[in-house]
Enzyme design. Structure first.
Site, PDB file in Angstrom:
ATOM      1  CG  ASP A 199      -1.706   1.110   1.124  1.00  0.00           C
ATOM      2  OD1 ASP A 199      -1.786   2.073   0.729  1.00  0.00           O
ATOM      3  OD2 ASP A 199      -2.966   1.061   2.105  1.00  0.00           O
ATOM      4  CG  HIS A 200       3.360   3.751  -3.063  1.00  0.00           C
ATOM      5  ND1 HIS A 200       4.402   4.250  -2.183  1.00  0.00           N
ATOM      6  CD2 HIS A 200       4.077   3.825  -4.300  1.00  0.00           C
ATOM      7  CE1 HIS A 200       5.478   4.292  -2.864  1.00  0.00           C
ATOM      8  NE2 HIS A 200       5.298   4.522  -3.955  1.00  0.00           N
ATOM      9  NE  ARG A 201      -4.075   3.777   1.037  1.00  0.00           N
ATOM     10  CZ  ARG A 201      -5.152   3.492   1.826  1.00  0.00           C
ATOM     11  NH1 ARG A 201      -6.233   4.071   1.625  1.00  0.00           N
ATOM     12  NH2 ARG A 201      -5.347   2.056   2.057  1.00  0.00           N
TER      13      ARG A 201
END
Ligand code: CAO
Length: 446
Positions: A415-417
Site C-alpha cells: 500500500d503505497h499510501r
C-alpha cells in the site's frame, strides 16, 4: 384417529427455525448442503445444513427434537440471517427442554470435520459423504458418487478421488492424517541423499458444463461473491510493486531433508513453512509491513501477531486463511498448521477464526505455474507477496562459472499510501538472505 394420536397432534407445534447471527457482521450465507429432508426426525445438536458465508463454512445444528416439515431453501440459495431455514414440528416436551440461553434462532458451529462427523444425523451416514463442490464435479461429469472410492474420513469422496475416477486410476493406499506431534529425528545416515525438488504435474480441471453454442449467466455466489467485495475494496488502494529473484538452491536441499524427517508422520512438508517463517523473521525488522490501516488511512496500527495469510486455490474460489502467531511457531509447527488449513480449505470447512485476523499475506501462485505476478493487497493489511514457481536455471557463480541453480521469483505489492518502495526492497533483501542461506534462520531459534 385414536385418542393417543389426537393428543399427540394437539401437543405438536410447528416452529420456524431461524438462521442465527453467525457474527463477524455476516448478513447472508449460501446454503451448501442439506443434511435433512422433509419428514426426517432430528434431535437437538443434529446437523441441519452446511452454510457458507464470505468468511467461513458453518454447520447449523438443531435446537429441537422434532420432525422437519419444511425446508425453506434449495442448495445454492442465499439465506438471510434472521429468516427461517426449516420448520420443525416439535412436541411440547422438547420445546421446554431446548437450550435455555438462546432465542428461537438456529445454532451454528464453526465446522471442524471431526465435530461434524460426530453430530451428523443418521440420514447423512447412509449416503455418500462429499462436499457440494465435489458433488457438482461428479454431476458435471455424469459420475455417480457411489461409484467413486472415497479416501477421505469415513469414506468421504474428495476432489482428488473424482479426478482419479475420471482418469481411471485406483485409490492410493491410506495415508495417516498429519498431526503436530514431535518427530523422532533420524540419524544423519538415515536421511537419504538430497535430490532436486520435483514440481508436481498440473492437475486436470474438469470442464464447467456450458451447453455448446449457448451463453450462460449465473449469479456470483459464496466465496466468489466475497472476492467481488474484497477486491473492489482493494482496488481503492494505490499499490507499489517490487520483484526479485531468489536463489533457493540451499532451501531445496533443506526441504528434501525436512521431508525425509517428517515422511513417517504423513505430513506434507512443502517450501511454504520455511518461506512463511522467513517472512515473519523479516517482519521483525520491518513492523510497518505487519500493520493495518483504518478505512480513511488516518491511522496505522503495528500488529504484535504475525498472522500470515496464505492464498489457497479451491474449487469454490480463492480463500486466504492465516497461520496465527508465526513469530512463536517453529517451521515444523507452521507445516502442521498449513496442512490443517489446506485440508479444511479444500473441504470448504475453515472456521471464521481461521479466515479472519490475517496481518500479511503470501500467494504461492508458483504452485500452479508462472514466474512473476501482480498480487493485490487485502485491506486493512498493507503488503502481500506472490511466489513464482521454482525453476532449475543456469546462473554464474563467484568465479564466473555457469552452475545449476534453483530460482524462485517473488513479486511484492504494498500500500503505497503508507509503505515506501525502499522499505519493501529492504524487507525483501532480508527475506531473500534468509531463504538463500536458510541456515542463518536457525541462529534465531530459541
Ligand atoms: N514451485 C515449484 N513447486 C512448488 C511450488 C512452487 N512455487 N509451490 C509448491 N510446490 C510443490 C510443493 O513443494 C509440493 O511438492 P512435493 O509434492 O514434492 O512435496 C507440490 O508442489 C504441491 O504443493 P502444495 O501446493 O500442495 O503445497 P504448498 O504448501 O506449496 O502450497 C497452497 C499450498 C495452498 C499455497 C497452494 O496449494 C495453492 O493453493 N496455491 C495457489 C495460490 C493461488 O491461487 N494464488 C493466487 C491468488 S490471487 O488469485
Amino acid at each position: 384417529m385414536c385418542l393417543f394420536s389426537y393428543f399427540a397432534v394437539l401437543c405438536r407445534k410447528i416452529v420456524p427455525f431461524k438462521l442465527a447471527d453467525i457474527g463477524e457482521g455476516i448478513k447472508e450465507v449460501n446454503v451448501k448442503e442439506w443434511y435433512v429432508n422433509v419428514g426426517d426426525h432430528v434431535k437437538q445438536f443434529d446437523s441441519i445444513c452446511q452454510v457458507q458465508s464470505d468468511k467461513a463454512s458453518v454447520t447449523i445444528t438443531s435446537r429441537y427434537d422434532g420432525v422437519i416439515s419444511k425446508l425453506y431453501y434449495e442448495v445454492d440459495d442465499v439465506a438471510q440471517v434472521g429468516d427461517p431455514l426449516v420448520d420443525i414440528e416439535t412436541d411440547k416436551d422438547t420445546e421446554e427442554t431446548h437450550r435455555p440461553d438462546e432465542s428461537d434462532d438456529s445454532s451454528s458451529s464453526s465446522s471442524s470435520s471431526s465435530e461434524d462427523e460426530k453430530s451428523q444425523p443418521q440420514v447423512l451416514k447412509q449416503k455418500v459423504l462429499a462436499t457440494p463442490a465435489v458433488r457438482k464435479i461428479a454431476m458435471e461429469n455424469s459420475i455417480k458418487l457411489s461409484d467413486v472410492a472415497g479416501t477421505g474420513k469415513d469414506g468421504r469422496v474428495l476432489k482428488e478421488d473424482i479426478m482419479r475416477h475420471i482418469q481411471g486410476g485406483a485409490p492410493p493406499a491410506a495415508t495417516p492424517v498429519a498431526t503436530p506431534t514431535p518427530v523422532a529425528v533420524p540419524t544423519p545416515a538415515a536421511v537419504p541423499a538430497p535430490t532436486p525438488a520435483r514440481i508436481s504435474p498440473i492437475p486436470v480441471v474438469p470442464a464447467v458444463s456450458i451447453p455448446i453454442g449457448k451463453d450462460k449467466t449465473e449469479p456470483i455466489k459464496g466465496v466468489r461473491k466475497a472476492m467481488v467485495k474484497s477486491m473492489t475494496e482493494a482496488n481503492s488502494v494505490p499499490l507499489f510493486g517490487y520483484c526479485d529473484e531468489i536463489d533457493v538452491t540451499k532451501l531445496v536441499f533443506l526441504r528434501e531433508s525436512a521431508k525425509a524427517v517428517t515422511a513417517a508422520t504423513g505430513m506434507k512438508f512443502s517450501y511454504m513453512p520455511f518461506i512463511i517463517k522467513a517472512t515473519s523473521m523479516a517482519l521483525h525488522q520491518f513492523p510497518i509491513l505487519n500493520a493495518s490501516v483504518d478505512k480513511e488511512c488516518e491511522n496505522i496500527t503495528y500488529l504484535a501477531a504475525h498472522n500470515i495469510g496464505i492464498a489457497m486455490d479451491t474449487i469454490e474460489g480463492l480463500i486466504v486463511p492465516n497461520v496465527k502467531n508465526v513469530q512463536s511457531l517453529s517451521v515444523y509447527e507452521i507445516a502442521a498448521e498449513l496442512n490443517r488449513l489446506h485440508a479444511l480449505g479444500l473441504e470448504g470447512k475453515l472456521s471464521t477464526a481461521d479466515m479472519t485476523g490475517g496481518t500479511f499475506s503470501l500467494s504461492n501462485i508458483g504452485a500452479i505455474g508462472g514466474t512473476y505476478a501482480k498480487p493485490v493487497v487485502l485491506p486493512p493489511q498493507v503488503a502481500i507477496g506472490a511466489l513464482g514457481k521454482f525453476q532449475v536455471l543456469p546462473r554464474f557463480d563467484e568465479e564466473g562459472n555457469v552452475k545449476k541453480t534453483h530460482i524462485m521469483n517473488v513479486s511484492w505489492s504494498a500500500d503505497h499510501r503508507v509503505i515506501e518502495g525502499a522499505t519493501m526492497a529492504r524487507f525483501s533483501n532480508v527475506w531473500k538472505a534468509y531463504l538463500e542461506n536458510p541456515a542463518t534462520m536457525t541462529i534465531h531459534l530459541r
